[in-house]
Design a protein around this motif. Structure first.
Motif, PDB file in Angstrom:
ATOM      1  N   ARG A 116      11.086 -16.873  -8.420  1.00 27.62           N
ATOM      2  CA  ARG A 116       9.981 -14.953  -8.372  1.00 27.62           C
ATOM      3  C   ARG A 116       8.952 -14.649  -8.774  1.00 27.62           C
ATOM      4  N   SER A 117       9.076 -15.628 -10.118  1.00 24.94           N
ATOM      5  CA  SER A 117       9.101 -14.900 -11.726  1.00 24.94           C
ATOM      6  C   SER A 117       7.091 -15.656 -11.581  1.00 24.94           C
ATOM      7  N   ASN A 118       6.975 -16.769 -10.609  1.00 28.13           N
ATOM      8  CA  ASN A 118       5.443 -17.705 -10.398  1.00 28.13           C
ATOM      9  C   ASN A 118       4.594 -16.756  -9.148  1.00 28.13           C
ATOM     10  N   LEU A 119       5.251 -15.956  -8.056  1.00 25.10           N
ATOM     11  CA  LEU A 119       4.852 -15.513  -7.964  1.00 25.10           C
ATOM     12  C   LEU A 119       3.751 -14.266  -8.174  1.00 25.10           C
ATOM     13  N   THR A 120       2.822 -14.148  -7.435  1.00 23.67           N
ATOM     14  CA  THR A 120       1.539 -13.080  -7.956  1.00 23.67           C
ATOM     15  C   THR A 120       1.515 -11.944  -7.078  1.00 23.67           C
ATOM     16  N   VAL A 121       0.430 -10.579  -7.478  1.00 22.53           N
ATOM     17  CA  VAL A 121       0.432  -9.349  -6.571  1.00 22.53           C
ATOM     18  C   VAL A 121      -0.261 -10.206  -4.823  1.00 22.53           C
ATOM     19  N   GLU A 122      -0.705 -10.734  -4.671  1.00 23.07           N
ATOM     20  CA  GLU A 122      -1.283 -10.678  -4.073  1.00 23.07           C
ATOM     21  C   GLU A 122      -0.907 -12.534  -3.346  1.00 23.07           C
ATOM     22  N   ASP A 123      -0.078 -12.632  -3.733  1.00 20.64           N
ATOM     23  CA  ASP A 123       1.234 -13.381  -2.828  1.00 20.64           C
ATOM     24  C   ASP A 123       2.127 -12.343  -1.667  1.00 20.64           C
ATOM     25  N   LEU A 124       2.479 -10.935  -2.304  1.00 21.58           N
ATOM     26  CA  LEU A 124       2.931  -9.865  -2.188  1.00 21.58           C
ATOM     27  C   LEU A 124       2.250  -8.735  -1.641  1.00 21.58           C
ATOM     28  N   MET A 125       1.327  -8.160  -1.371  1.00 19.56           N
ATOM     29  CA  MET A 125       0.896  -7.152  -1.329  1.00 19.56           C
ATOM     30  C   MET A 125       0.152  -7.189   0.282  1.00 19.56           C
ATOM     31  N   THR A 126      -0.043  -6.367   0.271  1.00 21.19           N
ATOM     32  CA  THR A 126       0.033  -5.954   1.886  1.00 21.19           C
ATOM     33  C   THR A 126      -1.846  -6.140   2.117  1.00 21.19           C
ATOM     34  N   ARG A 127      -2.520  -6.559   2.982  1.00 15.48           N
ATOM     35  CA  ARG A 127      -3.970  -7.241   2.323  1.00 15.48           C
ATOM     36  C   ARG A 127      -4.556  -6.286   3.163  1.00 15.48           C
ATOM     37  N   LYS A 128      -6.177  -6.058   3.075  1.00 12.43           N
ATOM     38  CA  LYS A 128      -6.836  -5.028   3.732  1.00 12.43           C
ATOM     39  C   LYS A 128      -6.988  -5.077   4.818  1.00 12.43           C
ATOM     40  N   ALA A 129      -7.204  -5.939   5.761  1.00 13.65           N
ATOM     41  CA  ALA A 129      -7.194  -6.518   6.470  1.00 13.65           C
ATOM     42  C   ALA A 129      -5.967  -6.154   7.770  1.00 13.65           C
ATOM     43  N   ASP A 130      -5.129  -5.889   7.112  1.00 15.41           N
ATOM     44  CA  ASP A 130      -3.196  -5.648   7.900  1.00 15.41           C
ATOM     45  C   ASP A 130      -3.404  -3.903   7.800  1.00 15.41           C
ATOM     46  N   LEU A 131      -4.294  -3.171   6.949  1.00 20.43           N
ATOM     47  CA  LEU A 131      -3.514  -1.723   6.765  1.00 20.43           C
ATOM     48  C   LEU A 131      -4.767  -1.350   8.270  1.00 20.43           C
ATOM     49  N   HIS A 132      -3.896   0.237   8.030  1.00 22.89           N
ATOM     50  CA  HIS A 132      -5.176   1.006   9.156  1.00 22.89           C
ATOM     51  C   HIS A 132      -6.029   1.503   9.091  1.00 22.89           C
ATOM     52  N   ALA A 133      -6.567   2.498   8.932  1.00 21.55           N
ATOM     53  CA  ALA A 133      -7.860   3.352   8.548  1.00 21.55           C
ATOM     54  C   ALA A 133      -7.996   4.331   9.748  1.00 21.55           C
ATOM     55  N   MET A 134      -8.063   5.371   9.072  1.00 19.49           N
ATOM     56  CA  MET A 134      -8.461   6.404   9.393  1.00 19.49           C
ATOM     57  C   MET A 134      -9.451   7.904   9.534  1.00 19.49           C
ATOM     58  N   PRO A 135     -10.420   8.352   9.770  1.00 21.29           N
ATOM     59  CA  PRO A 135     -11.179   9.056   9.460  1.00 21.29           C
ATOM     60  C   PRO A 135     -11.004  10.403   8.390  1.00 21.29           C
ATOM     61  N   SER A 136     -11.776   9.621   6.404  1.00 21.82           N
ATOM     62  CA  SER A 136     -10.917  10.995   6.049  1.00 21.82           C
ATOM     63  C   SER A 136     -11.269  12.486   6.689  1.00 21.82           C
ATOM     64  N   ALA A 137     -11.894  13.336   7.547  1.00 24.74           N
ATOM     65  CA  ALA A 137     -12.536  13.815   7.971  1.00 24.74           C
ATOM     66  C   ALA A 137     -11.279  14.407   8.899  1.00 24.74           C
ATOM     67  N   MET A 138     -10.471  13.028   9.978  1.00 22.38           N
ATOM     68  CA  MET A 138      -9.414  13.933  10.568  1.00 22.38           C
ATOM     69  C   MET A 138      -8.200  14.326  10.242  1.00 22.38           C
ATOM     70  N   VAL A 139      -7.813  13.301   8.982  1.00 25.94           N
ATOM     71  CA  VAL A 139      -7.000  13.735   7.833  1.00 25.94           C
ATOM     72  C   VAL A 139      -6.757  15.269   7.411  1.00 25.94           C
ATOM     73  N   GLN A 140      -8.218  15.194   6.975  1.00 27.92           N
ATOM     74  CA  GLN A 140      -8.341  16.738   6.276  1.00 27.92           C
ATOM     75  C   GLN A 140      -8.020  17.937   6.718  1.00 27.92           C
ATOM     76  N   LEU A 141      -8.191  18.119   8.221  1.00 30.62           N
ATOM     77  CA  LEU A 141      -7.490  18.679   9.576  1.00 30.62           C
ATOM     78  C   LEU A 141      -5.751  18.396   9.861  1.00 30.62           C
ATOM     79  N   ALA A 142      -5.877  17.478   9.995  1.00 27.55           N
ATOM     80  CA  ALA A 142      -4.553  17.329   9.925  1.00 27.55           C
ATOM     81  C   ALA A 142      -2.542  17.752   9.511  1.00 27.55           C
ATOM     82  N   LYS A 143      -1.774  17.989  10.432  1.00 29.92           N
ATOM     83  CA  LYS A 143      -0.737  18.447   9.578  1.00 29.92           C
ATOM     84  C   LYS A 143       0.404  16.892   8.778  1.00 29.92           C
ATOM     85  N   ILE A 144       0.576  17.773   8.275  1.00 33.22           N
ATOM     86  CA  ILE A 144       1.798  16.596   7.180  1.00 33.22           C
ATOM     87  C   ILE A 144       2.747  15.436   8.664  1.00 33.22           C
TER      88      ILE A 144
END
Length: 127
Positions: free
Chosen positions: A34-62
């Motif tokens: 485990r001590s030899n794993l890197t952040v890159e090994d464990l992170m969620t990659r950008k390609a696996d994340l979803h995006a939303m328009p920031s303008a839409m979130v500013q108007l949204a409820k929590i």
């Protein structure tokens, strides 16, 4: 947020990624300590994340943002401007901490290869 030496956004990592079952699972798959794993090994990659328009979130409820995160089965959602430039990120843990409420986002499998880590995580939670 994980960035490289050129400030290019690569992905995200959270404390659960560093301390949870994911560390053991990846270490076993790669036959590494485990001590030899890197952040890159464990992170969620950008390609696996979803995006939303920031303008839409500013108007949204929590509740709308939390509902979106739950529907996606993700802890994080990227916020982008009209040109698709990254402007920020919303996370379930930040919302939970700010509002002093428990938030449980159940990870969803989007590909067949994602099923096994989710099953292991579920079994750890119910044990």
């Amino acid at each position: 947020m994980v960035i490289d030496h050129d400030d290019t956004f690569l992905g995200v990592i959270n404390s659960k990624d560093l301390t949870g079952r994911k560390v053991l699972s990846i270490a076993q798959q790669r036959n590494q300590a485990r001590s030899n794993l890197t952040v890159e090994d464990l992170m969620t990659r950008k390609a696996d994340l979803h995006a939303m328009p920031s303008a839409m979130v500013q108007l949204a409820k929590i509740g709308d943002v939390l509902g979106t995160l739950k529907d996606l089965g993700h802890q994080h959602v990227l916020l982008v401007d009209n040109e698709g430039v990254l402007r920020g990120m919303s996370s379930a843990s930040d919302i939970a901490r700010d509002l002093h409420i428990p938030v449980n986002i159940l990870q969803k499998a989007h590909y067949f290869k994602d099923i096994f880590p989710i099953i292991h995580e579920y079994l750890e939670m119910t044990a």
